[in-house]
Enzyme design. Structure first.
Site, mmCIF file in Angstrom:
data_model
loop_
_atom_site.group_PDB
_atom_site.id
_atom_site.type_symbol
_atom_site.label_atom_id
_atom_site.label_comp_id
_atom_site.label_asym_id
_atom_site.label_seq_id
_atom_site.Cartn_x
_atom_site.Cartn_y
_atom_site.Cartn_z
ATOM 1 N N LYS A 63 2.350 -2.917 6.064
ATOM 2 C CA LYS A 63 2.587 -2.684 4.634
ATOM 3 C C LYS A 63 4.048 -2.303 4.397
ATOM 4 O O LYS A 63 4.652 -2.714 3.399
ATOM 5 C CB LYS A 63 1.629 -1.621 4.096
ATOM 6 C CG LYS A 63 0.167 -2.090 4.023
ATOM 7 C CD LYS A 63 0.054 -3.423 3.311
ATOM 8 C CE LYS A 63 -1.305 -3.736 2.749
ATOM 9 N NZ LYS A 63 -1.368 -5.094 2.127
ATOM 10 N N SER A 82 0.842 -1.206 0.000
ATOM 11 C CA SER A 82 0.000 0.000 0.000
ATOM 12 C C SER A 82 0.868 1.243 0.000
ATOM 13 O O SER A 82 1.999 1.229 0.510
ATOM 14 C CB SER A 82 -0.886 0.011 1.250
ATOM 15 O OG SER A 82 -1.443 1.298 1.446
ATOM 16 N N TYR A 130 -1.623 -0.645 10.178
ATOM 17 C CA TYR A 130 -1.706 -1.027 8.757
ATOM 18 C C TYR A 130 -0.461 -0.530 8.014
ATOM 19 O O TYR A 130 0.138 -1.262 7.221
ATOM 20 C CB TYR A 130 -2.981 -0.433 8.159
ATOM 21 C CG TYR A 130 -3.228 -0.762 6.707
ATOM 22 C CD1 TYR A 130 -3.739 -2.000 6.321
ATOM 23 C CD2 TYR A 130 -2.978 0.177 5.704
ATOM 24 C CE1 TYR A 130 -3.979 -2.296 4.988
ATOM 25 C CE2 TYR A 130 -3.216 -0.099 4.364
ATOM 26 C CZ TYR A 130 -3.717 -1.334 4.010
ATOM 27 O OH TYR A 130 -3.962 -1.633 2.680
HETATM 28 P P1 NAP Z 1 -11.256 -6.232 -0.152
HETATM 29 O O1 NAP Z 1 -12.104 -5.826 -1.297
HETATM 30 O O2 NAP Z 1 -11.682 -5.948 1.241
HETATM 31 O O3 NAP Z 1 -10.933 -7.817 -0.312
HETATM 32 C C1 NAP Z 1 -10.125 -8.448 0.635
HETATM 33 C C2 NAP Z 1 -9.798 -9.845 0.170
HETATM 34 O O4 NAP Z 1 -8.916 -10.453 1.127
HETATM 35 C C3 NAP Z 1 -11.008 -10.743 0.070
HETATM 36 O O5 NAP Z 1 -10.831 -11.610 -1.023
HETATM 37 C C4 NAP Z 1 -10.970 -11.522 1.376
HETATM 38 O O6 NAP Z 1 -11.560 -12.829 1.261
HETATM 39 C C5 NAP Z 1 -9.486 -11.664 1.573
HETATM 40 N N1 NAP Z 1 -9.114 -11.906 2.968
HETATM 41 C C6 NAP Z 1 -9.378 -11.145 4.063
HETATM 42 N N2 NAP Z 1 -8.870 -11.721 5.176
HETATM 43 C C7 NAP Z 1 -8.265 -12.869 4.780
HETATM 44 C C8 NAP Z 1 -7.568 -13.898 5.447
HETATM 45 N N3 NAP Z 1 -7.396 -13.916 6.778
HETATM 46 N N4 NAP Z 1 -7.071 -14.928 4.704
HETATM 47 C C9 NAP Z 1 -7.227 -14.956 3.364
HETATM 48 N N5 NAP Z 1 -7.894 -14.018 2.682
HETATM 49 C C10 NAP Z 1 -8.405 -12.975 3.391
HETATM 50 O O7 NAP Z 1 -9.802 -5.576 -0.259
HETATM 51 P P2 NAP Z 1 -9.014 -4.910 -1.494
HETATM 52 O O8 NAP Z 1 -9.267 -3.458 -1.449
HETATM 53 O O9 NAP Z 1 -9.256 -5.675 -2.733
HETATM 54 O O10 NAP Z 1 -7.507 -5.118 -0.989
HETATM 55 C C11 NAP Z 1 -6.666 -6.141 -1.503
HETATM 56 C C12 NAP Z 1 -5.233 -5.841 -1.078
HETATM 57 O O11 NAP Z 1 -4.860 -4.557 -1.557
HETATM 58 C C13 NAP Z 1 -5.036 -5.806 0.457
HETATM 59 O O12 NAP Z 1 -3.791 -6.373 0.785
HETATM 60 C C14 NAP Z 1 -5.031 -4.318 0.749
HETATM 61 O O13 NAP Z 1 -4.317 -4.042 1.935
HETATM 62 C C15 NAP Z 1 -4.361 -3.771 -0.486
HETATM 63 N N6 NAP Z 1 -4.635 -2.361 -0.777
HETATM 64 C C16 NAP Z 1 -5.908 -1.935 -0.993
HETATM 65 C C17 NAP Z 1 -6.110 -0.588 -1.275
HETATM 66 C C18 NAP Z 1 -7.472 -0.027 -1.536
HETATM 67 O O14 NAP Z 1 -7.575 1.199 -1.643
HETATM 68 N N7 NAP Z 1 -8.524 -0.819 -1.677
HETATM 69 C C19 NAP Z 1 -5.039 0.295 -1.342
HETATM 70 C C20 NAP Z 1 -3.758 -0.190 -1.114
HETATM 71 C C21 NAP Z 1 -3.574 -1.520 -0.839
HETATM 72 P P3 NAP Z 1 -13.178 -13.078 1.470
HETATM 73 O O15 NAP Z 1 -13.881 -12.258 0.415
HETATM 74 O O16 NAP Z 1 -13.352 -14.532 1.235
HETATM 75 O O17 NAP Z 1 -13.503 -12.636 2.842
#
Ligand code: NAP
Length: 267
Positions: free
Chosen positions: A179, A162, A175
């Site tokens: 990261k 992130s 967080y």
């Molecule tokens: P999201 O829509 O909330 O999806 C999270 C995903 O992680 C889901 O597939 C969930 O599975 C899975 N997950 C959660 N806890 C888990 C665990 N204990 N074991 C295995 N899988 C788990 O999140 P996202 O926004 O796509 O984020 C994906 C990645 O990008 C994360 O690492 C996040 O920190 C990073 N990120 C996101 C953003 C942003 O703005 N969205 C920015 C920077 C970085 P289920 O659906 O089965 O629960």
């Protein structure tokens, strides 16, 4: 350059890349692929020809839908239940990928959860959970996948970190810390395994339009967007396009890097 030549050049750069299947014959494990960024990554690298293990934590139906969409487009995919906090489960996910598809070329450590809390309000349990999801999960999946890649002298490890791992963010200290840990892991491991044809990179997005960011509304959203030159949230597909490139054969000289698609929020 004449005006006509300028127009021709502009048109050429706007053409979509020729459809390639640069990952044909390869296999990938994508964690957290049921929704959001992980879902987009699974679909994108499947479009590039890779067989994909679509790992999910709780939302089996969504992961099944992702795998079904890949199969409907002629690709290979299967859902797999995985809680990345459990190292034995991470080993089982890698083993299942190799059993099912015969190999693992690409690992995308994407699974993640967020925590919007001041440090003083962050409990030991919440801290431990973030460490388990983001650091232990990445460590365990990578450790399980590496021997397969090293044996074949080829591999791609990509972790979705992130922007906060680069700059830090008030209200998200825990967080930001995990990261930043992912970024350090990436830089160190790249040096450890570079000689074996394995690249290790982190993609560190800015704010992307997923469920994780659904709290970002109204004034908070407007305030954030004022800090983003692009003036908008990113899309999961924009992150996935970068991951696809890093996963491909043309990215072999890119390793140990933390690349941040963030609309210019941090330059
Ligand atoms: P999201 O829509 O909330 O999806 C999270 C995903 O992680 C889901 O597939 C969930 O599975 C899975 N997950 C959660 N806890 C888990 C665990 N204990 N074991 C295995 N899988 C788990 O999140 P996202 O926004 O796509 O984020 C994906 C990645 O990008 C994360 O690492 C996040 O920190 C990073 N990120 C996101 C953003 C942003 O703005 N969205 C920015 C920077 C970085 P289920 O659906 O089965 O629960």
């Amino acid at each position: 350059m004449t005006a006509a030549e300028t127009r021709e050049l502009a048109a050429a750069t706007q053409k979509p890349a020729a459809a390639t299947r640069e990952l044909a014959g390869q296999a990938a494990l994508v964690t957290g692929a049921s929704r959001g960024i992980g879902r987009a990554i699974a679909l994108e690298i499947a479009a590039a020809g890779a067989a994909v293990m679509v790992a999910y934590h709780r939302q089996r139906e969504k992961a099944e839908a992702v795998a079904a969409a890949i199969r409907a487009s002629g690709g290979e995919a299967a859902p797999f239940q995985l809680d990345v906090r459990d190292p034995a489960a991470c080993e089982a996910a890698v083993a299942a990928t190799v059993d099912r598809f015969g190999r693992i070329d690409v690992l995308v450590n994407n699974a993640g959860t967020a925590l919007e809390k001041l440090l003083v309000d962050t409990t030991p349990a919440e801290w431990a959970d973030l460490v388990a999801v983001h650091l232990t999960g990445m460590y365990a999946c990578t450790r399980a996948a590496l021997p397969h890649m090293v044996a074949r002298r080829y591999g791609r490890i990509i972790t979705i970190s992130s922007i906060w791992g680069i700059t830090g963010a008030a209200g998200e200290v825990a967080y930001s810390a995990v990261k930043a840990g992912q970024n350090g892991f990436t830089r160190a491991l790249a040096q450890e395994v570079g000689a074996f044809g394995v690249t290790v990179n982190a993609v560190a997005p800015g704010a992307i339009d997923t469920e994780m960011n659904s709290f970002l509304q109204g004034d908070d959203l407007e305030e954030w967007l004022r800090r983003v030159p692009a003036g908008r949230l990113g899309t999961p597909e924009e992150v996935a396009a970068l991951v696809r490139f890093l996963a491909g054969p043309r990215a072999g000289f890119i390793t140990g890097q933390v690349i941040s698609p963030n609309g210019g929020a941090v330059v």
